[in-house]
Design an enzyme around this catalytic site. Sequence first.
Site, PDB file in Angstrom:
ATOM      1  N   THR A   1     -21.319 -26.479 -13.217  1.00  0.00           N
ATOM      2  CA  THR A   1     -20.682 -25.737 -12.126  1.00  0.00           C
ATOM      3  C   THR A   1     -19.560 -24.855 -12.658  1.00  0.00           C
ATOM      4  O   THR A   1     -19.402 -23.705 -12.230  1.00  0.00           O
ATOM      5  CB  THR A   1     -20.174 -26.706 -11.047  1.00  0.00           C
ATOM      6  OG1 THR A   1     -21.295 -27.425 -10.516  1.00  0.00           O
ATOM      7  CG2 THR A   1     -19.456 -25.978  -9.926  1.00  0.00           C
TER       8      THR A   1
ATOM      9  N   LEU B   1     -22.174 -33.194 -16.737  1.00  0.00           N
ATOM     10  CA  LEU B   1     -23.328 -32.649 -16.014  1.00  0.00           C
ATOM     11  C   LEU B   1     -22.870 -31.673 -14.926  1.00  0.00           C
ATOM     12  O   LEU B   1     -22.835 -30.470 -15.135  1.00  0.00           O
ATOM     13  CB  LEU B   1     -24.180 -33.773 -15.424  1.00  0.00           C
ATOM     14  CG  LEU B   1     -24.886 -34.660 -16.444  1.00  0.00           C
ATOM     15  CD1 LEU B   1     -25.510 -35.867 -15.768  1.00  0.00           C
ATOM     16  CD2 LEU B   1     -25.931 -33.867 -17.200  1.00  0.00           C
ATOM     17  N   CYS B   2     -22.533 -32.194 -13.775  1.00  0.00           N
ATOM     18  CA  CYS B   2     -22.235 -31.348 -12.618  1.00  0.00           C
ATOM     19  C   CYS B   2     -20.957 -30.531 -12.782  1.00  0.00           C
ATOM     20  O   CYS B   2     -20.917 -29.369 -12.391  1.00  0.00           O
ATOM     21  CB  CYS B   2     -22.181 -32.196 -11.361  1.00  0.00           C
ATOM     22  SG  CYS B   2     -23.713 -33.124 -11.121  1.00  0.00           S
ATOM     23  N   ILE B   3     -19.929 -31.119 -13.375  1.00  0.00           N
ATOM     24  CA  ILE B   3     -18.683 -30.380 -13.570  1.00  0.00           C
ATOM     25  C   ILE B   3     -18.898 -29.289 -14.617  1.00  0.00           C
ATOM     26  O   ILE B   3     -18.522 -28.130 -14.407  1.00  0.00           O
ATOM     27  CB  ILE B   3     -17.526 -31.328 -13.948  1.00  0.00           C
ATOM     28  CG1 ILE B   3     -17.270 -32.334 -12.819  1.00  0.00           C
ATOM     29  CG2 ILE B   3     -16.271 -30.544 -14.301  1.00  0.00           C
ATOM     30  CD1 ILE B   3     -16.970 -31.712 -11.456  1.00  0.00           C
TER      31      ILE B   3
END
Length: 176
Positions: free
Chosen positions: A123, A118-120
């Site tokens: 980003t 998700l976030c990794i």
Amino acid sequence: MMDKNLAALLVVDVQVGMFNKSDPVHQADLLIENIKSLIDKARSYGTKVIYVQHNARPGKPFERETPGWEIHPAIRPNVGDTIIQKNTPDSFHETNLQEELLVMGVKQIFLTGIQTELCIDSTCRRAQSLGYNVVLVKDAHSTWKRGELDAEQIIEHHNNLLCWFAEVKESSQIQF
């Protein structure tokens, strides 16, 4: 290796709530050890350290100003470190991260943290599309089992997939 003034270590969502004893993030102790080592190394070289902190809705584990929302105590920010608040998986979306990086003159991002898929992932892709030279630290991001895939499979898959958007390196290979 780039000029240390042009690089930043990005530590995404390494918050207390991610280390819940009943369901901790995969290889929690090793993750903290690797990220702490990278932070110490970055600081010794004068490389900027930027923390990204996820904010959840009221009643959720990462609700602002609750114990689970706090940055993990083993890697707490120093005075002068930048902390970015976010509400979505993409650390750039509706945050001031891009502005902070521009002011700092950052061209290269070393990416670590939670949650791999998700976030990794979001980003990493966004940083590359914005023109940053991204290094994904392959042993300094983690997640949980999801469906039929265990955490190790998800991490390995993303380390292989994100090589289209970043250089993927072990923490021991990182040079600031």
